[in-house]
Structure formats: structure tokens, C-alpha cells
Design a protein around this motif. Sequence first.
Motif, PDB file in Angstrom:
ATOM      1  N   ILE A 199       0.834  -1.205   0.000  1.00 34.21           N
ATOM      2  CA  ILE A 199       0.000   0.000   0.000  1.00 34.21           C
ATOM      3  C   ILE A 199       0.868   1.254   0.000  1.00 34.21           C
ATOM      4  CG2 ILE A 199      -1.655   1.344   1.354  1.00 34.21           C
ATOM      5  CD1 ILE A 199      -2.793  -1.371   2.336  1.00 34.21           C
ATOM      6  N   ILE A 200       1.806   1.351   0.942  1.00 33.25           N
ATOM      7  CA  ILE A 200       2.586   2.584   1.043  1.00 33.25           C
ATOM      8  C   ILE A 200       3.537   2.745  -0.138  1.00 33.25           C
ATOM      9  CG2 ILE A 200       2.376   2.636   3.550  1.00 33.25           C
ATOM     10  CD1 ILE A 200       5.248   1.644   3.747  1.00 33.25           C
ATOM     11  N   GLY A 201       3.949   1.626  -0.741  1.00 35.19           N
ATOM     12  CA  GLY A 201       4.803   1.718  -1.920  1.00 35.19           C
ATOM     13  C   GLY A 201       4.073   2.236  -3.137  1.00 35.19           C
ATOM     14  N   SER A 202       2.744   2.193  -3.094  1.00 33.82           N
ATOM     15  CA  SER A 202       1.938   2.643  -4.239  1.00 33.82           C
ATOM     16  C   SER A 202       1.427   4.071  -4.081  1.00 33.82           C
ATOM     17  CB  SER A 202       0.739   1.707  -4.435  1.00 33.82           C
ATOM     18  OG  SER A 202      -0.226   1.892  -3.394  1.00 33.82           O
ATOM     19  N   VAL A 203       1.710   4.711  -2.935  1.00 32.66           N
ATOM     20  CA  VAL A 203       1.150   6.038  -2.670  1.00 32.66           C
ATOM     21  C   VAL A 203       1.660   7.060  -3.686  1.00 32.66           C
ATOM     22  CG1 VAL A 203       1.167   7.979  -1.049  1.00 32.66           C
ATOM     23  CG2 VAL A 203       0.770   5.661  -0.213  1.00 32.66           C
ATOM     24  N   GLU A 204       0.738   7.845  -4.190  1.00 35.89           N
ATOM     25  CA  GLU A 204       1.060   8.933  -5.100  1.00 35.89           C
ATOM     26  C   GLU A 204       0.293  10.179  -4.664  1.00 35.89           C
ATOM     27  OE1 GLU A 204      -0.068   7.634  -8.954  1.00 35.89           O
ATOM     28  OE2 GLU A 204       1.577   6.216  -9.167  1.00 35.89           O
ATOM     29  N   PHE A 205       0.812  11.337  -5.055  1.00 35.96           N
ATOM     30  CA  PHE A 205       0.164  12.598  -4.747  1.00 35.96           C
ATOM     31  C   PHE A 205      -0.086  13.327  -6.055  1.00 35.96           C
ATOM     32  CE2 PHE A 205       2.571  11.475  -0.945  1.00 35.96           C
ATOM     33  CZ  PHE A 205       1.584  11.556   0.038  1.00 35.96           C
ATOM     34  N   PRO A 206      -1.205  13.059  -6.703  1.00 32.89           N
ATOM     35  CA  PRO A 206      -1.501  13.697  -7.988  1.00 32.89           C
ATOM     36  C   PRO A 206      -1.601  15.218  -7.851  1.00 32.89           C
ATOM     37  CG  PRO A 206      -2.994  11.853  -7.564  1.00 32.89           C
ATOM     38  CD  PRO A 206      -2.283  12.140  -6.290  1.00 32.89           C
ATOM     39  N   GLN A 207      -1.279  15.907  -8.926  1.00 34.83           N
ATOM     40  CA  GLN A 207      -1.424  17.356  -8.921  1.00 34.83           C
ATOM     41  C   GLN A 207      -2.910  17.724  -8.909  1.00 34.83           C
ATOM     42  OE1 GLN A 207       0.730  18.955 -12.249  1.00 34.83           O
ATOM     43  NE2 GLN A 207       2.711  18.767 -11.238  1.00 34.83           N
ATOM     44  N   ARG A 208      -3.214  18.815  -8.268  1.00 35.81           N
ATOM     45  CA  ARG A 208      -4.603  19.273  -8.254  1.00 35.81           C
ATOM     46  C   ARG A 208      -5.014  19.701  -9.663  1.00 35.81           C
ATOM     47  NH1 ARG A 208      -6.538  20.922  -3.099  1.00 35.81           N
ATOM     48  NH2 ARG A 208      -4.948  21.021  -1.485  1.00 35.81           N
ATOM     49  N   GLU A 209      -6.264  19.447  -9.974  1.00 36.20           N
ATOM     50  CA  GLU A 209      -6.783  19.935 -11.254  1.00 36.20           C
ATOM     51  C   GLU A 209      -6.989  21.443 -11.182  1.00 36.20           C
ATOM     52  OE1 GLU A 209     -10.254  17.925 -12.441  1.00 36.20           O
ATOM     53  OE2 GLU A 209      -9.324  15.920 -12.506  1.00 36.20           O
ATOM     54  N   VAL A 210      -6.541  22.124 -12.200  1.00 38.24           N
ATOM     55  CA  VAL A 210      -6.674  23.582 -12.240  1.00 38.24           C
ATOM     56  C   VAL A 210      -8.016  23.938 -12.858  1.00 38.24           C
ATOM     57  CG1 VAL A 210      -5.723  25.729 -13.116  1.00 38.24           C
ATOM     58  CG2 VAL A 210      -4.185  23.867 -12.431  1.00 38.24           C
ATOM     59  N   THR A 211      -8.791  24.710 -12.127  1.00 35.06           N
ATOM     60  CA  THR A 211     -10.106  25.126 -12.643  1.00 35.06           C
ATOM     61  C   THR A 211     -10.094  26.611 -12.912  1.00 35.06           C
ATOM     62  OG1 THR A 211     -10.903  25.462 -10.373  1.00 35.06           O
ATOM     63  CG2 THR A 211     -11.293  23.302 -11.373  1.00 35.06           C
ATOM     64  N   HIS A 212     -10.830  27.019 -13.933  1.00 37.90           N
ATOM     65  CA  HIS A 212     -10.871  28.434 -14.311  1.00 37.90           C
ATOM     66  C   HIS A 212     -12.303  28.945 -14.189  1.00 37.90           C
ATOM     67  CE1 HIS A 212      -6.759  28.210 -15.877  1.00 37.90           C
ATOM     68  NE2 HIS A 212      -7.109  27.055 -16.442  1.00 37.90           N
TER      69      HIS A 212
END
Length: 212
Positions: A199-212
Motif C-alpha cells: 500500500i505505502i509503496g503505491s502512494v502517489e500525490f496527484p497534482q490538483r486539477e486547475v479550474t478556471h
Amino acid sequence: MTALTVADATLPPMAFRLPEGMHAIEVSLDPEERADAARRLVRDLYPQGEEPLWNTMGSLYSAMADELLADGVAFFGIGLYEIEDGGGVAHCALTIAVHERGDADPDVVAEGTRAALLSDPLREVSWLDLPCGPAVYGITFRKLVVDGAYTTSGRDEDLVMGQIQVHIPFPADPCTAVITLDTASVEQWEEFSHALADIIGSVEFPQREVTH
């Protein structure tokens, strides 16, 4: 393995994968979705059950999810693994909480966390270099006494609880994810340790989607 995301209106996104045998409820869902997720979980855990059991246990897990959310937990899961020798089922609980922190440097936060965890002489503490960045984990074993009113023997019995807790600072946000695995099935400690490592080896922190 299933990809899941922990995120809501205030928390930055965090993604991870669960190994087979781990059943999940995302407590960051809205109340109706949490209730539906609890019902699906119960049907997975008790496939031979009937509607009354599913309704009762579904309500119980849904209430647990509501309580955990109030305590800052963003996710919880229940792991069920068949015991090969002697039969039976070993189980564990997995929770993920996300806490805000004052410092934005992940290495500084991890160093501070390690120092704090080392204050407990009964806790084994180590540094981790994960694909997503630095982390710190602590392992503890505690002996509890279970009242005889709740044991099959009718006598008070000792129960050993094992816990692995991993603190993972977010790389670009002032937050830390705290992943905790608790189990009384310490005979299967190695299996649970491997599951948590996946589980911890798969952790990712995707970038936030930018909204306009």
C-alpha cells in the motif's frame, strides 16, 4: 488491485492501491455514498449472508465511517485473509488520516516525526524512502486484558495487539498522511506487513486539477 483516491474540498489528493483481501470504505464520500459503500462492503465480507445481516452490519460500518470522519480519518478498510494452517480468518483494520502541518519541507517534517515517535521506548521506529518521498514508520505491540464476559472460556484473557503506523508528508502541501494498520492476528504479522508495504509503496500525490 484497485486504485483509490483520498480527497475532498479541503484536502489535497492522495492515491494508493489496495491489495487483494482489503475491503474499503472511503469516508470522504458524502453520507449517502458512504452508506452505499458500507452495504457493498458487507455483501463482499458475508456473501453467504441474508438481507437482515447485510442491513445490520451495513448500518454498523456506515456509523463507524461517520465516526471516523468526525475524528479526521479520510479512509478505512478491513482486511480479511484466510489462515492456511488450521483454518479461520485473520483480520486487520486500516485507517488513513490526513493532518495539516506547519512546515512544508517533507524531510524536516519526517525528521520531526521520527524524533517524536522515538520518545516511546516500546516503539520500533525507522526511516523510509518511498517512491513518493520520505516517510517514517513505527511498530508497537500492546497487551490488553479482555474481560471474561466477552471470551469463550469465560475467564479474563490476554490479547496482544500489533500496530504499524506510517507517516508520509505530502511533497507539495503542508499535510501529512498517517496510515495505521491494527491487528490482533499477530500470528499473521508477516502477511499484514507485506500488505501494508504494498500500500505505502503505491502512494502517489496527484497534482490538483486547475479550474478556471
